[in-house]
Design an enzyme around this catalytic site. Structure first.
Site, mmCIF file in Angstrom:
data_model
loop_
_atom_site.group_PDB
_atom_site.id
_atom_site.type_symbol
_atom_site.label_atom_id
_atom_site.label_comp_id
_atom_site.label_asym_id
_atom_site.label_seq_id
_atom_site.Cartn_x
_atom_site.Cartn_y
_atom_site.Cartn_z
ATOM 1 N N GLU A 320 0.815 -1.219 0.000
ATOM 2 C CA GLU A 320 0.000 0.000 0.000
ATOM 3 C C GLU A 320 0.846 1.266 0.000
ATOM 4 O O GLU A 320 0.795 2.053 0.946
ATOM 5 C CB GLU A 320 -0.909 -0.004 1.240
ATOM 6 N N PRO A 321 1.637 1.475 -1.032
ATOM 7 C CA PRO A 321 2.450 2.698 -1.042
ATOM 8 C C PRO A 321 1.596 3.930 -1.299
ATOM 9 O O PRO A 321 0.738 3.934 -2.182
ATOM 10 C CB PRO A 321 3.397 2.469 -2.232
ATOM 11 N N GLY A 322 1.813 4.960 -0.513
ATOM 12 C CA GLY A 322 1.137 6.235 -0.751
ATOM 13 C C GLY A 322 2.194 7.258 -1.114
ATOM 14 O O GLY A 322 2.356 7.667 -2.258
ATOM 15 N N TYR A 364 6.304 16.645 12.458
ATOM 16 C CA TYR A 364 7.277 15.545 12.522
ATOM 17 C C TYR A 364 8.718 16.024 12.468
ATOM 18 O O TYR A 364 9.616 15.208 12.283
ATOM 19 C CB TYR A 364 7.109 14.596 11.329
ATOM 20 N N CYS A 391 0.093 32.706 12.643
ATOM 21 C CA CYS A 391 0.408 33.281 13.957
ATOM 22 C C CYS A 391 0.971 32.202 14.860
ATOM 23 O O CYS A 391 0.299 31.744 15.792
ATOM 24 C CB CYS A 391 -0.848 33.870 14.570
HETATM 25 C C1 LIG Z 1 -2.572 1.000 6.637
HETATM 26 C C2 LIG Z 1 -1.729 1.932 5.866
HETATM 27 N N1 LIG Z 1 -1.374 1.600 4.614
HETATM 28 C C3 LIG Z 1 -0.620 2.420 3.859
HETATM 29 C C4 LIG Z 1 -0.168 3.622 4.353
HETATM 30 C C5 LIG Z 1 0.643 4.482 3.444
HETATM 31 O O1 LIG Z 1 1.860 4.783 3.939
HETATM 32 P P1 LIG Z 1 2.928 5.551 3.038
HETATM 33 O O2 LIG Z 1 2.278 6.753 2.474
HETATM 34 O O3 LIG Z 1 4.004 5.849 3.980
HETATM 35 O O4 LIG Z 1 3.344 4.588 1.966
HETATM 36 C C6 LIG Z 1 -0.485 4.002 5.656
HETATM 37 C C7 LIG Z 1 0.071 5.237 6.248
HETATM 38 O O5 LIG Z 1 1.109 5.197 6.892
HETATM 39 C C8 LIG Z 1 -1.299 3.134 6.429
HETATM 40 O O6 LIG Z 1 -1.654 3.477 7.651
HETATM 41 N N1 LIG Z 2 0.920 11.734 7.554
HETATM 42 C C1 LIG Z 2 2.201 11.169 7.830
HETATM 43 C C2 LIG Z 2 2.310 9.710 7.745
HETATM 44 C C3 LIG Z 2 1.189 8.911 8.310
HETATM 45 C C4 LIG Z 2 0.740 8.050 7.246
HETATM 46 C C5 LIG Z 2 -0.601 7.454 7.462
HETATM 47 N N2 LIG Z 2 -0.602 6.250 8.258
HETATM 48 C C6 LIG Z 2 3.314 11.918 7.112
HETATM 49 O O1 LIG Z 2 3.112 12.958 6.625
HETATM 50 O O2 LIG Z 2 4.417 11.497 7.056
#
Ligand SMILES: Cc1ncc(COP(=O)(O)O)c(C=O)c1O
Ligand SMILES: N[C@@H](CCCC[NH3+])C(=O)O
Length: 463
Positions: A320-322, A364, A391
């Protein structure tokens, strides 16, 4: 000869915090391809362009601050993940990183699936035509309404995150006369090497059911006993912005261990294993991310090896890469408003956005790069802190970076690698208007998420 506007400006060596650049880059006008998307380049007149469009023109047409997304780069990265994992595995793009209808269509066209974690993300995915069976629904506290909507839509799987949810999903599925395909999210007990707030596989946190002390095995027992559920696999997500594959190895080994225990106890071989997302990207030149094909190879080798050792059929792997797909595809374009040199310290460069369009630095301690993009400069480097207009003294976009010392109000600067978790985590703090996302490709640009307006804000305020 320097054209420095701040001749008595800061000396970087006095103030560089640990772990940051040890020296200014050799050429401040250079654009490191590690942190910029593939079509970004500097044209002969010194202006940076993306997708064949110069940022000066983009700023005129769409305003600043704005996120510019390199569509060709997005598609290329999505395709690279898809190809790397092949037909025996599934790639679920994690919509939380950034989701819009255009992105859903690109993903669909490139053959990726989608992970959503709220009713809003689900609605966006469905409205853009992602087939429901290619959607996985996540979350540690899905509401009954969300669960019902997901089951009614026919999502491919719901990832169960707690004991209560096992029962909740089973009941709702049964009441709808359905049997829902589900996975159970487990916490494998590894400490991912990333920021504490984005590590998710240690046991002391809200996500998932612990493998330790038999909790996950008990969750499997319950899920298998309920008619409304078809348990198809185990899910693990160890955290985000991770470079070291060791955590994934341990996670895979432990999840396969659970599959073997399930086979031994129930005579059932669960057919799927999802190893989540979390792969890191380059925010600065110091970062060295892995390529999708290396990741795919490493993960499939571990799972195959562990399954052979446990005499299990190798399950279908999904990931599940985002961030790794969308993160590098966009930059945020800002206009410089004010400049405050602090002798012997650093120069504060205030831009027309800030923590409302990029909360990651404040949240972070994230590191970013920045470049002057509306022109080149041969001025000396100055240590700069790029800050927003909110602000809040913690309203920092780029903590420490070098910019040319002749930087002036009206210059355009861009922060690369803001495709993930910037627009999706944007806020209206100080009634800021969330910036648009503009897709750029082959010399054409189009808004895919429009800029908020004061009218939008006032419409919500019904007081
Ligand atoms: C269950 C799950 N899958 C996938 C992701 C996507 O993570 P990333 O964007 O770091 O690949 C996340 C966020 O960390 C998540 O909580
Ligand atoms: N939102 C975070 C990571 C969490 C991803 C969701 N589980 C970031 O900016 O790095």
């Amino acid at each position: 000869m320097s054209r420095s506007a701040h001749p008595a400006g800061p000396r970087h060596a006095d103030v560089l915090p640990e772990g940051h650049y040890t020296a200014p880059p050799a050429d401040l006008n250079a654009l490191d391809p590690k942190v910029w998307s593939h079509t970004v380049t500097r044209t002969a007149d010194g202006v940076v362009s993306v997708g064949g469009m110069e940022v000066t023109r983009l700023a005129e047409e769409f305003g600043t601050p704005a996120y510019f997304m390199d569509e060709a780069d997005f598609r290329e990265r999505a395709r690279a993940w898809r190809t790397a994992f092949g037909h025996d595995a599934d790639v679920f793009y994690a919509g939380k990183a950034f989701l819009s209808r255009a992105v859903v269509r690109w993903l669909h066209e490139e053959g990726l699936n989608l992970d959503v974690c709220s009713g809003g993300e689900l609605a966006t995915a469905l409205s853009a035509g992602m087939p429901a069976d290619r959607i996985a629904f996540h979350g540690n506290n899905k509401s009954e309404t969300e669960i019902r909507a997901a089951i009614e839509a026919g999502v491919g799987r719901i990832v169960l995150d707690s004991f209560q949810e096992i029962v909740r999903v089973a009941h709702i599925a049964q009441s709808l006369g359905k049997r829902q395909r589900v996975q159970i999210r487990v916490t494998v007990g590894v400490e991912a090497h990333t920021h504490e707030f984005i590590a998710t596989a240690h046991e002391d946190q809200k996500f998932g059911i612990a493998l330790a002390d038999g909790q996950a095995a008990e969750a499997v027992r319950r899920a298998l006993s309920l008619d409304g559920l078809e348990l198809v696999g185990i899910h693990s997500h160890i955290g985000s912005q991770i470079f070291d594959m060791a955590g994934f190895e341990v996670a895979a080994r432990r999840v396969v261990g659970l599959l073997a225990a399930v086979r031994d106890e129930h005579g059932v071989e669960l057919p799927e294993i999802d190893l989540g997302g979390g792969l890191g990207i380059a925010y600065t030149s110091e970062d060295d991310p892995r390529e999708p094909h290396e990741i795919a190879k490493a993960l499939s080798e571990i799972v195959t090896r562990e399954c052979e050792a446990a005499r299990l059929r190798t399950p279908r792997i999904s990931v599940e890469p985002g961030r790794a797909i969308v993160g590098p595809t966009a930059f945020t374009l800002y206009e410089v408003g004010t400049i405050k040199p602090l002798d012997g310290l650093r120069t504060y460069v205030s831009v027309d956005g800030g923590m409302s369009d990029n909360i990651r630095t404040a949240l972070y301690d994230a590191e970013y790069s920045v470049a002057l993009v509306s022109r080149t400069s041969d001025a000396d480097p100055m240590l700069a802190r790029v800050v927003g207009k909110h602000c809040e003294s913690g309203d920092i976009v780029v903590k420490d970076a070098f910019l040319p010392s002749d930087l002036a109000p009206g210059d355009l600067i861009a922060v690369p690698a803001t495709g993930a978790y910037c627009r999706s985590m944007a806020s209206n703090y100080n009634h800021a208007l969330r910036p648009p996302v503009v897709a750029v490709q082959d010399g054409a640009a189009r808004v895919i998420v429009r800029r908020e307006t004061e009218e939008d804000l006032l419409r919500l305020d019904v007081g």
